[in-house]
Write a protein that holds these residues in place. Structure first.
Motif, PDB file in Angstrom:
ATOM      1  N   PHE A 280      15.549  31.904 -21.500  1.00  0.00           N
ATOM      2  CA  PHE A 280      16.287  31.180 -21.406  1.00  0.00           C
ATOM      3  C   PHE A 280      16.030  29.864 -22.749  1.00  0.00           C
ATOM      4  O   PHE A 280      14.764  29.518 -22.547  1.00  0.00           O
ATOM      5  N   ASP A 281      16.807  29.462 -23.328  1.00  0.00           N
ATOM      6  CA  ASP A 281      16.540  28.538 -24.631  1.00  0.00           C
ATOM      7  C   ASP A 281      17.263  26.813 -24.037  1.00  0.00           C
ATOM      8  O   ASP A 281      18.099  26.464 -23.732  1.00  0.00           O
ATOM      9  N   TYR A 282      15.903  26.395 -23.393  1.00  0.00           N
ATOM     10  CA  TYR A 282      16.307  24.763 -22.951  1.00  0.00           C
ATOM     11  C   TYR A 282      16.839  23.894 -23.982  1.00  0.00           C
ATOM     12  O   TYR A 282      17.487  23.227 -23.579  1.00  0.00           O
ATOM     13  N   SER A 283      16.896  24.075 -25.232  1.00  0.00           N
ATOM     14  CA  SER A 283      17.305  23.142 -26.248  1.00  0.00           C
ATOM     15  C   SER A 283      18.578  23.538 -26.125  1.00  0.00           C
ATOM     16  O   SER A 283      19.552  22.534 -26.879  1.00  0.00           O
ATOM     17  N   THR A 284      19.225  24.559 -26.087  1.00  0.00           N
ATOM     18  CA  THR A 284      20.734  24.896 -26.548  1.00  0.00           C
ATOM     19  C   THR A 284      21.545  25.212 -25.381  1.00  0.00           C
ATOM     20  O   THR A 284      22.725  24.975 -25.324  1.00  0.00           O
ATOM     21  N   GLN A 285      21.037  26.109 -24.246  1.00  0.00           N
ATOM     22  CA  GLN A 285      21.693  26.414 -23.234  1.00  0.00           C
ATOM     23  C   GLN A 285      21.800  25.349 -22.098  1.00  0.00           C
ATOM     24  O   GLN A 285      21.038  24.487 -22.016  1.00  0.00           O
ATOM     25  N   ASN A 286      22.985  25.521 -21.080  1.00  0.00           N
ATOM     26  CA  ASN A 286      23.119  24.526 -19.875  1.00  0.00           C
ATOM     27  C   ASN A 286      21.997  24.897 -19.012  1.00  0.00           C
ATOM     28  O   ASN A 286      22.038  25.817 -18.245  1.00  0.00           O
ATOM     29  N   LYS A 287      21.452  23.879 -18.740  1.00  0.00           N
ATOM     30  CA  LYS A 287      20.261  23.862 -17.563  1.00  0.00           C
ATOM     31  C   LYS A 287      20.974  23.823 -16.296  1.00  0.00           C
ATOM     32  O   LYS A 287      20.503  24.299 -15.252  1.00  0.00           O
ATOM     33  N   SER A 288      22.051  23.091 -16.144  1.00  0.00           N
ATOM     34  CA  SER A 288      22.765  23.129 -14.822  1.00  0.00           C
ATOM     35  C   SER A 288      22.927  24.496 -14.368  1.00  0.00           C
ATOM     36  O   SER A 288      22.990  24.842 -13.227  1.00  0.00           O
ATOM     37  N   GLU A 289      23.643  25.294 -15.381  1.00  0.00           N
ATOM     38  CA  GLU A 289      24.246  26.648 -14.841  1.00  0.00           C
ATOM     39  C   GLU A 289      22.800  27.428 -14.551  1.00  0.00           C
ATOM     40  O   GLU A 289      22.868  28.465 -13.802  1.00  0.00           O
ATOM     41  N   LEU A 290      21.707  27.171 -15.263  1.00  0.00           N
ATOM     42  CA  LEU A 290      20.381  28.040 -14.959  1.00  0.00           C
ATOM     43  C   LEU A 290      20.120  27.763 -13.524  1.00  0.00           C
ATOM     44  O   LEU A 290      19.544  28.561 -12.737  1.00  0.00           O
ATOM     45  N   LEU A 291      19.779  26.450 -13.002  1.00  0.00           N
ATOM     46  CA  LEU A 291      19.562  26.036 -11.863  1.00  0.00           C
ATOM     47  C   LEU A 291      20.620  26.433 -10.747  1.00  0.00           C
ATOM     48  O   LEU A 291      20.020  26.952  -9.614  1.00  0.00           O
ATOM     49  N   ASP A 320       9.075  23.272 -16.475  1.00  0.00           N
ATOM     50  CA  ASP A 320       9.414  22.979 -17.676  1.00  0.00           C
ATOM     51  C   ASP A 320      10.320  21.820 -17.870  1.00  0.00           C
ATOM     52  O   ASP A 320      10.443  21.449 -19.078  1.00  0.00           O
ATOM     53  N   ASN A 321      10.959  21.307 -16.755  1.00  0.00           N
ATOM     54  CA  ASN A 321      11.685  20.038 -16.904  1.00  0.00           C
ATOM     55  C   ASN A 321      10.910  18.892 -16.358  1.00  0.00           C
ATOM     56  O   ASN A 321      11.682  17.892 -15.982  1.00  0.00           O
ATOM     57  N   ASN A 322       9.538  18.842 -16.379  1.00  0.00           N
ATOM     58  CA  ASN A 322       8.860  17.832 -16.078  1.00  0.00           C
ATOM     59  C   ASN A 322       8.951  17.177 -14.553  1.00  0.00           C
ATOM     60  O   ASN A 322       8.859  16.278 -14.168  1.00  0.00           O
ATOM     61  N   LEU A 323       9.589  18.048 -13.729  1.00  0.00           N
ATOM     62  CA  LEU A 323       9.850  17.693 -12.173  1.00  0.00           C
ATOM     63  C   LEU A 323       8.757  18.251 -11.431  1.00  0.00           C
ATOM     64  O   LEU A 323       8.739  19.289 -10.732  1.00  0.00           O
ATOM     65  N   ASP A 324       7.347  17.726 -11.579  1.00  0.00           N
ATOM     66  CA  ASP A 324       6.515  18.193 -10.950  1.00  0.00           C
ATOM     67  C   ASP A 324       6.066  18.567  -9.539  1.00  0.00           C
ATOM     68  O   ASP A 324       5.822  19.597  -9.030  1.00  0.00           O
ATOM     69  N   SER A 325       6.812  17.353  -8.869  1.00  0.00           N
ATOM     70  CA  SER A 325       6.717  17.528  -7.211  1.00  0.00           C
ATOM     71  C   SER A 325       7.643  18.562  -6.947  1.00  0.00           C
ATOM     72  O   SER A 325       7.080  19.364  -5.774  1.00  0.00           O
ATOM     73  N   LEU A 326       8.582  18.924  -7.346  1.00  0.00           N
ATOM     74  CA  LEU A 326       9.524  20.303  -7.088  1.00  0.00           C
ATOM     75  C   LEU A 326       8.905  21.290  -7.400  1.00  0.00           C
ATOM     76  O   LEU A 326       8.878  22.403  -6.621  1.00  0.00           O
ATOM     77  N   ALA A 327       8.426  21.308  -8.540  1.00  0.00           N
ATOM     78  CA  ALA A 327       7.546  22.705  -9.019  1.00  0.00           C
ATOM     79  C   ALA A 327       6.480  23.081  -8.115  1.00  0.00           C
ATOM     80  O   ALA A 327       6.238  24.352  -7.612  1.00  0.00           O
TER      81      ALA A 327
END
Length: 858
Positions: A280-291, A320-327
């Motif tokens: 997955f390319d975080y810079s061009t693809q939709n993160k919401s769809e991946l989640l 990768d999205n800096n959500l450390d507590s959820l990670a």
């Protein structure tokens, strides 16, 4: 009449059966009888056994999806199988059936096989041996088919299986050559084409020809009739495209796996989803769809066996999205699934360790790295990387614990009586709360245990009497380690006897106490365990344990200050954590440290200020060092930075090298003297443990085992977490016991490794020793039939030996002077004694020459 007809029929049928049983007659009925019997009896049972063996083989095999999968699912074992043994009884049975078919139904008449099923029997024989990992015998079976049955309808299968076997024997080039010839010469179709091209792809992979492997694997994926194989081949194609960096092509291959859905094993589909997510390319693809996709995979009930992988990937998404507590939450969820994928578990622990490392939680990071190491293959590259990182944390964990404990003690020492009373009253309330919770849990466990006993006492054939729990599912076990009451008692008894010690090798050593190694710390670790029931709830008991003597308090302060200094160095040098290092050095300088720690702390602070860009603070520190300590090495470095480097003649490293050179020259007294001076001068620096170890070794060579043992013990305790301290611990545990023997061996030419001739000199006569050494070397050259050499060995501060080596016979050693010519006898007038090499070693280790000479004279 009816009876007569039946009897005649049975008689005729028996005659016909006996005639058809013959394997020597090439008749229609004979051929078909043996063919049918072989196919529907022996071979049928053989192939059933082969299928059962393959199923058990597949059930016990686990693919490593972190690497490119092998084309064929088969676990290769390094276990050596002796002749007549087998790894799987089903394959043994299949082989026996194949052999039986050949022995009972082969019709080899005039050099030609008339039973069309015998080639099938040899094919079964080869397959059974192949899956039993007896590849050379398997190769013989396949080659026999090619030699004996060239017109067989199984000839292509035999050729393919032969090359599969060649690949297992690492004959990849030969397999490629033969499979290419097969595909070029023969019209290979359907499943045979899939098998041939898939094996050709494996051979190409083994020879690192990835492009060629992809071409063949595409053919195999299209030709195979098995959806299981198609899903596997397409997944491997995706992995290979990823390896080459073609992510779009990889995703197309993974989509084909996903489209198969339930037609192929679900693990392929889940793994294909995960590999696509990794692309997955975080810079061009939709993160919401991946989640949304990850959540859908997580909530699908069919995916429950694979939640460990899904949770891990979702944790990486949050990371990768800096959500450390959820990670962190999802990494822990992945661990709680009790995954069988040890590499996945290791990556979960490693990532959690790295996250704690990045926020300077080094102690917690160390625990995660410990768990990582448990799940990695020992001595593998990932293992060594994590091991090195974990070792770097060892000192941090140790000194942070020392600083924490001693800070707490000093704080209590400085506290007023009222503050001490409040502190320990709160501490006692915590103890009572914990004990109440433990008591409540123990009562619940006891009730469950009673219920368990009641259930097991009921006569019921379905009660699992032989199990570990021997109760209903979900009930607690009465086994010792599953009973919290008995476990708590055991822990308490351990604390009473040993104190709080880490789980590691040599845990019984005094240097292994967690709380810092000092006497006060050891006592503190055992205070609660040694207290009586009355004392446990009395604050005055604890207050009485607070150090009150100035000497003891001063010792605790020094230990804490040294821990601060070591932490400052570690954070600065190993981890480049300059803010943390600055805090430690500032705390040290504000804690009234010993004089020896002040100057190096200020110099390290100066370097930290420079690294942080705090130029004003750096300038102040620079001027203070030069003005207050003008004669120090640090002032010289700061005043003349172009003339002085870390490798100058006065640096600790250079001085150590010079000292080691003196040690090699047997200048032991000089080494000991200078070591003591350097240890005082560079106290607190990393070079000190090395100098201590060199000093101990020199002392052992000069004064014997007792002096060596004493200093090694001191190093093992004082520098427990340094490489030198660990080496000293190993010496203390493994080497010193072997050196303790003082019993001289009885001279025996067949046992002794050799004999020496020793000339004894006073240390004061250095010039005489030098002259004698030159003379003896010239004399030894004139001795025929022996290859002799000499050396100068220091015995003790007052005595030096000149030793002749190379004699194999005791009598020759005792009459050494008889080997000399008349001229040489005049040159060698110094008295000597002979000694076996083993006894010479004992004399040098224990410095007991007098005991040897008196024993020898007797």
């Amino acid at each position: 009449m009816k009876t007569s007809f039946k009897a005649n029929f049975i008689f005729l049928f028996t005659i016909l059966l006996l005639v058809s049983c013959s394997r020597k007659k090439d008749k229609f009925i004979n051929r078909n009888f043996h063919a049918i019997t072989a196919e529907y009896n022996t071979l049928f049972n053989g192939y059933n056994a082969l299928d059962a063996g393959r199923k058990s083989l597949n059930d016990g095999y686990s693919d490593n999806y972190w690497d490119v999968l092998p084309i064929e699912r088969m676990q290769i074992s390094d276990e050596i199988i002796l002749p007549g043994q087998s790894k799987n009884s089903d394959f043994t049975k299949a082989e026996e059936k194949a052999v039986k078919a050949i022995q009972k139904h082969s019709m080899n008449i005039e050099g030609k096989e008339r039973n069309p099923q015998i080639d099938e029997a040899y094919l079964l024989l080869g397959k059974a041996r192949y899956f039993d990992q007896r590849f050379v015998p398997a190769l013989e079976a396949f080659n026999y088919i090619l030699y004996k049955y060239p017109a067989s309808d199984k000839i292509n299968q035999a050729k393919i299986w032969r090359e599969k076997t060649n690949i297992r024997l690492d004959n990849n080039e030969l397999a490629i050559k033969n499979l290419k010839r097969l595909l070029f010469v023969q019209e290979v179709e359907d499943q045979d084409l899939a098998d041939a091209t898939s094996m050709l792809a494996q051979a190409y992979l083994n020879t690192k020809s990835v492009d060629s492997a992809i071409t063949q694997l595409q053919i195999a994926a299209n030709a195979t009739k098995s959806n299981d194989e198609r899903g596997r081949y397409q997944f491997i194609l995706g992995q290979l495209y990823n390896q080459l960096g073609y992510k779009d092509s990889a995703n197309i291959a993974f989509d084909k796996v996903i489209e198969l859905n339930r037609k192929t094993p679900r693990i392929y589909m889940i793994s294909a989803y995960i590999e696509k997510i990794k692309n997955f390319d975080y810079s061009t693809q939709n993160k919401s769809e991946l989640l949304e996709l990850l959540t859908e995979l997580e909530e699908d009930r069919e995916n429950r066996p694979f939640l460990d992988k899904i949770y891990h990937q979702k944790a990486n998404f949050y990371l990768d999205n800096n959500l450390d507590s959820l990670a962190i939450t999802y990494f822990n969820k992945s661990l709680r699934t009790r995954s069988k994928d040890s590499q996945l578990i290791a990556r979960n622990y490693e990532t959690l360790g790295n996250m704690n490392f990045d926020v300077s939680e080094y102690k917690l990071a160390g625990f995660y790295y410990d768990s990582t190491l448990i799940n990695l293959e020992e001595n593998s590259k990932p293992y060594r990387v994590i091991k090195r990182k974990r070792n770097n944390l060892e000192d941090v964990i140790y000194y942070e614990e020392v600083a924490k404990v001693n800070d707490s003690i000093i704080k209590l020492v400085k506290a007023s009586p009222e503050e001490r009373l409040d502190f320990f009253n709160a501490f006692i309330e915590d103890i009572k709360a914990k004990e109440a919770a433990e008591k409540e849990q123990a009562e619940a466990e006891e009730q469950l245990a009673n219920l368990n006993s009641a259930v097991t006492s009921v006569p019921n054939n379905q009660t699992n009497i032989g199990s570990r729990s021997a109760g209903l599912p979900g009930q607690a076990s009465t086994f010792y380690f599953y009973n919290p009451t008995t476990v708590a008692y055991g822990k308490n008894e351990f604390l009473k006897n040993w104190g709080d010690r880490p789980l590691e090798d040599n845990w019984r050593w005094s240097s292994k106490v967690k709380s810092g190694g000092g006497a006060s710390s050891v006592a503190g670790a055992n205070v609660l365990a040694l207290a009586s029931d009355e004392e446990r709830y009395n604050p005055e008991f604890y207050i009485s344990k607070i150090p009150s003597e100035a000497k003891e308090i001063d010792s605790i302060s020094k230990e804490r200050n040294y821990a601060y200094y070591q932490l400052g160095l570690i954070y600065k040098e190993k981890f480049k954590e300059y803010e943390l290092a600055k805090t430690k050095f500032v705390n040290l300088l504000n804690s009234n440290p010993e004089e020896r720690l002040i100057l190096p702390s200020k110099y390290n602070l100066l370097k930290i200020y420079e690294a942080l860009g705090e130029n004003g603070e750096a300038a102040i520190a620079n001027n203070e060092i030069i003005s207050k300590y003008p004669d120090s090495r640090y002032a010289t470095i700061l005043s003349n930075p172009d003339l002085v480097s870390d490798t100058d003649a006065d640096s600790p490293e250079a001085l150590y090298e010079a000292l080691y050179h003196q040690y090699e020259n047997q200048e032991f007294a000089e080494v000991i003297s200078k070591s003591e001076d350097y240890i005082n001068r560079f106290d607190g620096e990393p070079i000190v443990p090395k100098m201590e170890l060199l000093k101990a070794t020199a002392s052992g060579r000069l004064f014997g085992l007792e002096a060596y043992s004493k200093q090694i013990n001191n190093i093992a305790v004082t520098y427990a977490n340094t490489p030198e301290g660990i080496e000293a611990q190993a010496i203390e545990a493994n080497v010193l016991p072997k050196l303790a023997n003082t019993k001289f061996t009885v001279a025996n030419d067949s046992i002794s490794s050799g004999y020496k001739v020793v000339f004894k000199f006073d240390e004061a006569n250095k010039e005489q020793i030098k002259t004698f050494k030159e003379t003896i070397d010239k004399v030894l050259k004139n001795i025929k039939y022996y290859s002799l050499s000499s050396s100068v060995d220091v015995y003790n501060p007052k005595t030096t030996f000149v030793v002749v080596h190379g004699l194999k016979n005791e009598q020759v050693a005792k009459t050494f002077d008889q080997l000399l010519t008349k001229e040489d006898k005049k040159k060698i007038k110094q008295p000597y004694f002979s000694i076996a090499s083993e006894n010479y070693q004992i004399v040098q280790i224990h410095k007991n020459l007098d005991a040897y000479l008196s024993k020898n004279n007797k």
